[in-house]
Design a protein around this motif. Structure first.
Motif, PDB file in Angstrom:
ATOM      1  N   LEU A  53     -10.879  -9.371  42.704  1.00 26.13           N
ATOM      2  CA  LEU A  53      -9.673  -8.551  42.557  1.00 26.13           C
ATOM      3  C   LEU A  53      -8.612  -9.392  41.854  1.00 26.13           C
ATOM      4  CD1 LEU A  53      -8.206  -5.849  43.321  1.00 26.13           C
ATOM      5  CD2 LEU A  53      -7.378  -7.051  45.348  1.00 26.13           C
ATOM      6  N   LEU A  54      -8.181  -8.928  40.683  1.00 17.17           N
ATOM      7  CA  LEU A  54      -7.165  -9.641  39.907  1.00 17.17           C
ATOM      8  C   LEU A  54      -5.789  -9.035  40.171  1.00 17.17           C
ATOM      9  CD1 LEU A  54      -8.972  -9.807  36.426  1.00 17.17           C
ATOM     10  CD2 LEU A  54      -9.046 -11.483  38.277  1.00 17.17           C
ATOM     11  N   ASN A  55      -4.772  -9.857  40.085  1.00 22.27           N
ATOM     12  CA  ASN A  55      -3.380  -9.425  40.151  1.00 22.27           C
ATOM     13  C   ASN A  55      -3.039  -8.849  41.531  1.00 22.27           C
ATOM     14  OD1 ASN A  55      -3.334 -10.119  37.389  1.00 22.27           O
ATOM     15  ND2 ASN A  55      -4.036  -8.054  36.853  1.00 22.27           N
ATOM     16  N   ARG A  56      -1.822  -8.292  41.632  1.00 22.20           N
ATOM     17  CA  ARG A  56      -1.365  -7.740  42.903  1.00 22.20           C
ATOM     18  C   ARG A  56      -0.606  -6.441  42.663  1.00 22.20           C
ATOM     19  NH1 ARG A  56       1.678 -12.137  46.464  1.00 22.20           N
ATOM     20  NH2 ARG A  56       1.266 -10.554  48.044  1.00 22.20           N
ATOM     21  N   GLY A  57      -0.413  -5.686  43.740  1.00 15.54           N
ATOM     22  CA  GLY A  57       0.385  -4.471  43.662  1.00 15.54           C
ATOM     23  C   GLY A  57      -0.150  -3.481  42.649  1.00 15.54           C
ATOM     24  N   GLU A  58       0.756  -2.939  41.829  1.00 14.73           N
ATOM     25  CA  GLU A  58       0.358  -1.917  40.858  1.00 14.73           C
ATOM     26  C   GLU A  58      -0.549  -2.485  39.767  1.00 14.73           C
ATOM     27  OE1 GLU A  58       2.381   1.524  38.015  1.00 14.73           O
ATOM     28  OE2 GLU A  58       3.642   0.071  39.052  1.00 14.73           O
ATOM     29  N   GLY A  59      -0.535  -3.818  39.607  1.00 14.95           N
ATOM     30  CA  GLY A  59      -1.371  -4.433  38.572  1.00 14.95           C
ATOM     31  C   GLY A  59      -2.749  -4.835  39.045  1.00 14.95           C
ATOM     32  N   ALA A  60      -3.111  -4.509  40.301  1.00 17.62           N
ATOM     33  CA  ALA A  60      -4.400  -4.929  40.858  1.00 17.62           C
ATOM     34  C   ALA A  60      -5.557  -4.253  40.129  1.00 17.62           C
ATOM     35  CB  ALA A  60      -4.460  -4.608  42.342  1.00 17.62           C
ATOM     36  N   GLU A  61      -6.600  -5.022  39.816  1.00 18.47           N
ATOM     37  CA  GLU A  61      -7.788  -4.495  39.144  1.00 18.47           C
ATOM     38  C   GLU A  61      -9.019  -5.246  39.636  1.00 18.47           C
ATOM     39  OE1 GLU A  61      -7.523  -4.659  34.926  1.00 18.47           O
ATOM     40  OE2 GLU A  61      -5.513  -3.797  34.826  1.00 18.47           O
ATOM     41  N   ILE A  62     -10.115  -4.515  39.807  1.00 19.06           N
ATOM     42  CA  ILE A  62     -11.411  -5.126  40.084  1.00 19.06           C
ATOM     43  C   ILE A  62     -12.043  -5.526  38.756  1.00 19.06           C
ATOM     44  CG2 ILE A  62     -13.723  -4.776  41.038  1.00 19.06           C
ATOM     45  CD1 ILE A  62     -11.638  -4.795  43.202  1.00 19.06           C
ATOM     46  N   SER A  63     -12.600  -6.742  38.676  1.00 19.82           N
ATOM     47  CA  SER A  63     -13.145  -7.196  37.398  1.00 19.82           C
ATOM     48  C   SER A  63     -14.266  -8.203  37.616  1.00 19.82           C
ATOM     49  CB  SER A  63     -12.041  -7.839  36.554  1.00 19.82           C
ATOM     50  OG  SER A  63     -12.558  -8.354  35.343  1.00 19.82           O
ATOM     51  N   THR A  64     -15.115  -8.315  36.601  1.00 20.38           N
ATOM     52  CA  THR A  64     -16.113  -9.384  36.551  1.00 20.38           C
ATOM     53  C   THR A  64     -15.794 -10.332  35.396  1.00 20.38           C
ATOM     54  OG1 THR A  64     -17.575  -8.135  35.089  1.00 20.38           O
ATOM     55  CG2 THR A  64     -17.921  -7.876  37.465  1.00 20.38           C
ATOM     56  N   LEU A  65     -14.585 -10.192  34.838  1.00 20.38           N
ATOM     57  CA  LEU A  65     -14.188 -10.964  33.652  1.00 20.38           C
ATOM     58  C   LEU A  65     -15.157 -10.718  32.501  1.00 20.38           C
ATOM     59  CD1 LEU A  65     -13.069 -14.324  35.310  1.00 20.38           C
ATOM     60  CD2 LEU A  65     -11.684 -12.332  34.726  1.00 20.38           C
ATOM     61  N   GLU A  66     -15.523  -9.443  32.351  1.00 20.05           N
ATOM     62  CA  GLU A  66     -16.355  -8.978  31.230  1.00 20.05           C
ATOM     63  C   GLU A  66     -17.712  -9.661  31.166  1.00 20.05           C
ATOM     64  OE1 GLU A  66     -15.403  -6.358  29.477  1.00 20.05           O
ATOM     65  OE2 GLU A  66     -13.633  -6.320  30.754  1.00 20.05           O
ATOM     66  N   LYS A  67     -18.366  -9.828  32.301  1.00 24.21           N
ATOM     67  CA  LYS A  67     -19.729 -10.361  32.312  1.00 24.21           C
ATOM     68  C   LYS A  67     -20.597  -9.499  33.212  1.00 24.21           C
ATOM     69  CE  LYS A  67     -20.893 -13.735  34.999  1.00 24.21           C
ATOM     70  NZ  LYS A  67     -21.099 -15.009  35.714  1.00 24.21           N
ATOM     71  N   ALA A  68     -21.903  -9.563  32.994  1.00 28.81           N
ATOM     72  CA  ALA A  68     -22.832  -8.803  33.820  1.00 28.81           C
ATOM     73  C   ALA A  68     -22.944  -9.444  35.202  1.00 28.81           C
ATOM     74  CB  ALA A  68     -24.208  -8.756  33.150  1.00 28.81           C
ATOM     75  N   VAL A  69     -23.037  -8.619  36.225  1.00 27.78           N
ATOM     76  CA  VAL A  69     -23.225  -9.126  37.583  1.00 27.78           C
ATOM     77  C   VAL A  69     -24.625  -9.710  37.678  1.00 27.78           C
ATOM     78  CG1 VAL A  69     -23.162  -8.577  40.034  1.00 27.78           C
ATOM     79  CG2 VAL A  69     -21.659  -7.367  38.454  1.00 27.78           C
ATOM     80  N   SER A  70     -24.750 -10.942  38.153  1.00 30.68           N
ATOM     81  CA  SER A  70     -26.019 -11.675  38.074  1.00 30.68           C
ATOM     82  C   SER A  70     -26.864 -11.574  39.337  1.00 30.68           C
ATOM     83  CB  SER A  70     -25.740 -13.147  37.755  1.00 30.68           C
ATOM     84  OG  SER A  70     -24.902 -13.730  38.747  1.00 30.68           O
ATOM     85  N   SER A  71     -26.525 -10.685  40.246  1.00 26.23           N
ATOM     86  CA  SER A  71     -27.302 -10.541  41.478  1.00 26.23           C
ATOM     87  C   SER A  71     -28.441  -9.554  41.287  1.00 26.23           C
ATOM     88  CB  SER A  71     -26.398 -10.059  42.619  1.00 26.23           C
ATOM     89  OG  SER A  71     -27.156  -9.700  43.748  1.00 26.23           O
ATOM     90  N   GLU A  72     -29.574  -9.830  41.961  1.00 26.21           N
ATOM     91  CA  GLU A  72     -30.717  -8.906  41.935  1.00 26.21           C
ATOM     92  C   GLU A  72     -30.467  -7.684  42.819  1.00 26.21           C
ATOM     93  OE1 GLU A  72     -31.500 -12.754  40.658  1.00 26.21           O
ATOM     94  OE2 GLU A  72     -30.961 -12.223  42.715  1.00 26.21           O
ATOM     95  N   LEU A  73     -29.346  -7.679  43.523  1.00 23.13           N
ATOM     96  CA  LEU A  73     -28.980  -6.561  44.405  1.00 23.13           C
ATOM     97  C   LEU A  73     -27.716  -5.874  43.908  1.00 23.13           C
ATOM     98  CD1 LEU A  73     -29.424  -8.487  47.785  1.00 23.13           C
ATOM     99  CD2 LEU A  73     -31.032  -6.859  46.823  1.00 23.13           C
ATOM    100  N   SER A  74     -27.315  -6.137  42.667  1.00 24.62           N
ATOM    101  CA  SER A  74     -25.985  -5.756  42.190  1.00 24.62           C
ATOM    102  C   SER A  74     -25.695  -4.269  42.294  1.00 24.62           C
ATOM    103  CB  SER A  74     -25.799  -6.215  40.740  1.00 24.62           C
ATOM    104  OG  SER A  74     -26.691  -5.521  39.869  1.00 24.62           O
ATOM    105  N   ALA A  75     -26.692  -3.420  42.038  1.00 26.99           N
ATOM    106  CA  ALA A  75     -26.420  -1.986  41.953  1.00 26.99           C
ATOM    107  C   ALA A  75     -26.164  -1.336  43.311  1.00 26.99           C
ATOM    108  CB  ALA A  75     -27.577  -1.270  41.248  1.00 26.99           C
ATOM    109  N   ASN A  76     -26.304  -2.086  44.401  1.00 22.76           N
ATOM    110  CA  ASN A  76     -25.935  -1.523  45.700  1.00 22.76           C
ATOM    111  C   ASN A  76     -24.445  -1.219  45.781  1.00 22.76           C
ATOM    112  OD1 ASN A  76     -28.415  -1.557  47.584  1.00 22.76           O
ATOM    113  ND2 ASN A  76     -28.473  -3.593  46.658  1.00 22.76           N
ATOM    114  N   VAL A  77     -23.636  -1.843  44.905  1.00 21.30           N
ATOM    115  CA  VAL A  77     -22.201  -1.541  44.916  1.00 21.30           C
ATOM    116  C   VAL A  77     -21.949  -0.096  44.510  1.00 21.30           C
ATOM    117  CG1 VAL A  77     -21.585  -3.943  44.458  1.00 21.30           C
ATOM    118  CG2 VAL A  77     -21.809  -2.353  42.540  1.00 21.30           C
ATOM    119  N   ILE A  78     -22.892   0.518  43.784  1.00 17.58           N
ATOM    120  CA  ILE A  78     -22.752   1.915  43.397  1.00 17.58           C
ATOM    121  C   ILE A  78     -22.788   2.804  44.637  1.00 17.58           C
ATOM    122  CG2 ILE A  78     -23.875   3.804  42.144  1.00 17.58           C
ATOM    123  CD1 ILE A  78     -24.917   1.581  40.199  1.00 17.58           C
TER     124      ILE A  78
END
Length: 689
Positions: free
Chosen positions: A168-193
């Motif tokens: 989670l980047l920033n705070r308040g109204e500027g808060a955003e979830i990010s991977t810093l523009e990279k692919a998630v490297s976990s073999e379980l990554s799609a469970n976040v869906i």
């Protein structure tokens, strides 16, 4: 036990529970977005507000509030209702009104809870905030303006997946979830869906394909590895569109690997949908069942029993292996094996090929030695369970084999059998840790047992288990991790060399030197096909993979989503897969092909339906009657002491995403290989760049 009053009724609870957990236990619904029972508590969304007495005259977040003795809790008071209305109004301030085009529509927690706990309007008239979509790899599609910052995805990837790619980047109204523009490297990554309670994270390969109410949902079992994850197959017509996890606390909890979830697009590609026979010109040509059966019968009758061999692949169901074994037995054939990789486990000692402690039993272990295994790729669900136990504290792990990032800390003992011998001889301090542990455990992977010296390694591991007290009343910490869904079931029914019979390597060598003339491949693709060039090869399977290229006759079978079948996972748990769709073209359920062939061969099998076949299986293996049970195996002698090679243990899996005919046909798995493994992702391209 302590008690509290919940909406005027007394409720008992265990010490340490939160108010939300007490409400759930009592059957009182409390809405929530950020809380998840398998993740740490964040207290972000404030949707789970309740009124508590004694306490301040304002609602409290029940997910982070410890339940106290003699506390009074109200979940339906005017204060609570007003607070929930306000929280929902706040959450919808910036949420876009795009439900008609959102893939989460019909399965959205925000939709459901807005209907139940929201109000009909909003007092917010300013412009909505917009957030740029983020790139998270080939599996996760993002529309981040929908995000409500529950941080479930961040907590899952860090705590369960063991990677720190999301934040989670920033705070308040500027808060955003990010991977810093990279692919998630976990073999379980799609469970976040599945975890995302809104439509911010959705399935990229499934994007805009279907609505949930259009799909036929079938409960089944995964065959991409030996874990036997419980899944739900969603299909429209005769096409499998997606695979989702089912809850099974003893096996996969509620997670599945990315390969389990996304290799399903390979089910529609490179399919064998008709019978093929290789002609005199050396090319395969379409044929019919009767011609193929007649040719097979001619070849079988023209060979001695010792000149015939059969190998079963890694995704075969128990019924098809039993039918093939029965047919071969009637022909006097003893050359058969279900161990494509040549694993040196003893077919006559069940404890030599099981994950004896059970998958859930990992959470009881306090010392673990991993030998010749990379569980992160061979069984991501088991690796996640090891990480869960490690995070809880009190588990010490050591590794002999390839040094990989397993998502938890471990002591590195060495690379090969010499290190195993040194450990057993007391030349490494981890031996004392194993001896002093209450419930020590060892995991032998395919990199250790599927070698020429596998028998000696099994014997050394057996001796180590005895010396460190791994096997005792109520606990067996000796575990063999198989990557094949068919392995345990095949060994249980005896699909292994009979008296004077040849194993996989013996069959291949015999085919190469001409002593084996006919080879029956039941979905077997992971063997050295070059050795079969002079033999008559019958391939029964569902994809045009290596086995089909080497075949003289191809019989189109059914994939795991296209037939009912029994599968026994690595811990010996008997589970049922169910048919979600039908095989394409002339494809048939595998056991029915063998039943039809047996009649032409003149050795008619005595079962005409699946019920009769399963009854025959139960007669030989009584434990297969009990579905979703994992009976313990008696500890016995196995392995042959001898010299061990000094060659390092190497996992047979060098690409997690591509390990079998289905995943090799999958475009999504090919994209994962290119982007995640080979690092070819384009940076800063947004969701679909």
């Amino acid at each position: 036990m302590p008690t509290l009053k919940l909406n005027g009724e007394e409720v008992e609870f265990e010490k340490g529970m939160t108010v939300l957990q007490v409400c759930e236990q009592a059957g009182v619904e409390v809405p929530r977005f950020c809380y998840h029972e398998r993740l740490s508590i964040a207290g972000n969304c404030r949707m789970c507000l309740v009124e508590v007495k004694p306490g301040p005259p304002k609602p409290a977040a029940s997910c982070a509030l410890p339940a106290g003795d003699n506390m009074e809790v109200f979940t339906d008071s005017p204060m609570v209702k007003k607070a929930r209305n306000g929280v929902m109004e706040f959450l919808l301030i910036n949420h876009p009104l795009d439900c008609p085009i959102c893939d989460q529509g019909g399965e959205c927690d925000l939709q459901d809870q807005a209907m139940a706990y929201g109000v009909g309007g909003s007092r917010f008239h300013e412009n909505k905030r917009a957030v740029k979509d983020k790139y998270m790899g080939p599996l996760i599609s993002t529309i981040m303006t929908r995000c409500i910052h529950c941080t479930r995805c961040v907590r899952f990837s860090t705590e369960v997946g063991g990677v720190e790619d999301m934040g989670l980047l920033n705070r308040g109204e500027g808060a955003e979830i990010s991977t810093l523009e990279k692919a998630v490297s976990s073999e379980l990554s799609a469970n976040v869906i599945d975890l995302c309670p809104v439509g911010a994270l959705t399935s990229r390969p499934y994007k805009f394909n279907a609505r949930p109410w259009e799909l036929k949902k079938t409960e089944s079992i995964d065959v991409m590895d030996g874990v036997g994850s419980n899944i739900r197959v969603d299909a429209r017509g005769n096409e499998v569109l997606r695979v989702l996890p089912r809850l099974n606390e003893d096996v996969n909890e509620e997670w599945i690997s990315d390969k389990t979830r996304y290799a399903c697009d390979g089910l529609g590609k490179r399919r064998l949908d008709r019978v093929f026979v290789r002609g005199e010109n050396g090319k395969l040509a379409a044929s019919d069942w009767q011609s193929a059966f007649s040719l097979i019968t001619e070849k079988l009758n023209g060979a001695e029993p010792g000149q015939i061999g059969a190998i079963a692949g890694d995704q075969c169901d128990v019924e098809s292996m039993y039918a093939l074994k029965d047919l071969l037995g009637r022909l006097g054939v003893t050359n058969m094996d279900c161990r494509q990789d040549g694993a040196k486990v003893d077919p006559n000692v069940r404890s030599s090929y099981l994950f004896n402690s059970s998958i859930a039993g990992i959470e009881e272990a306090d010392a673990l030695l991993i030998v010749g295994s990379n569980p992160r790729w061979e069984a991501p669900i088991i690796n996640a369970r090891i990480r869960k136990r490690w995070l809880a504290g009190g588990l010490k792990v050591a590794l002999i084999g390839e040094q990989k990032d397993l998502t938890y800390d471990y002591d590195y003992v060495g690379a090969g059998p010499d290190s195993l011998k040194d450990l057993a001889d007391g030349k490494h301090s981890f031996l004392d840790i194993l001896k002093n542990a209450e419930k020590p455990m060892i995991i032998l992977g395919p990199g250790a047992v599927a070698r020429d010296d596998g028998d000696a390694i099994m014997a050394a591991a057996h001796t180590l288990a005895d010396a460190t007290g791994m096997v005792k009343d109520g606990w067996n910490g000796f575990n063999v991790l198989t990557t094949a869904a068919s392995r345990v079931g095949g060994l249980d029914i005896g699909f292994a060399p009979g008296k004077d019979g040849l194993d996989t390597q013996g069959i291949l060598d015999g085919a190469a030197d001409g002593s084996v003339k006919v080879v029956y491949l039941l979905g077997a693709d992971e063997i050295d096909m070059a050795k079969l060039k002079d033999a008559f090869v019958i391939y029964q399977g569902h994809h045009g993979d290596a086995g089909a290229h080497a075949a003289d006759v191809i019989l189109p079978g059914a994939a795991y989503t296209e037939k009912p079948g029994i599968y026994v996972n690595t811990e010996g748990r008997v589970q049922l897969a169910r048919r979600a769709v039908f095989p394409p073209g002339d494809g048939r359920e595998d056991w029915t092909i063998l039943r039809a062939l047996s009649a032409v061969v003149g050795q008619t099998l005595p079962y005409d339906n699946l019920g009769d076949l399963r009854q025959a299986i139960h007669g030989q293996c009584a434990h297969m009657i009990e579905i979703d049970s994992a009976p313990t195996a008696e500890w016995g002698d196995f392995g042959t002491p001898g010299d061990m090679s000094s060659a390092a243990f190497v996992s047979p899996i060098d690409n997690f995403y591509v390990t079998d005919p289905i995943s090799r046909a999958s475009e999504t798995m090919a994209e994962c290989t290119r982007v995640i493994l080979n690092g070819e992702a384009e940076q800063g391209t947004g969701t679909d760049g």
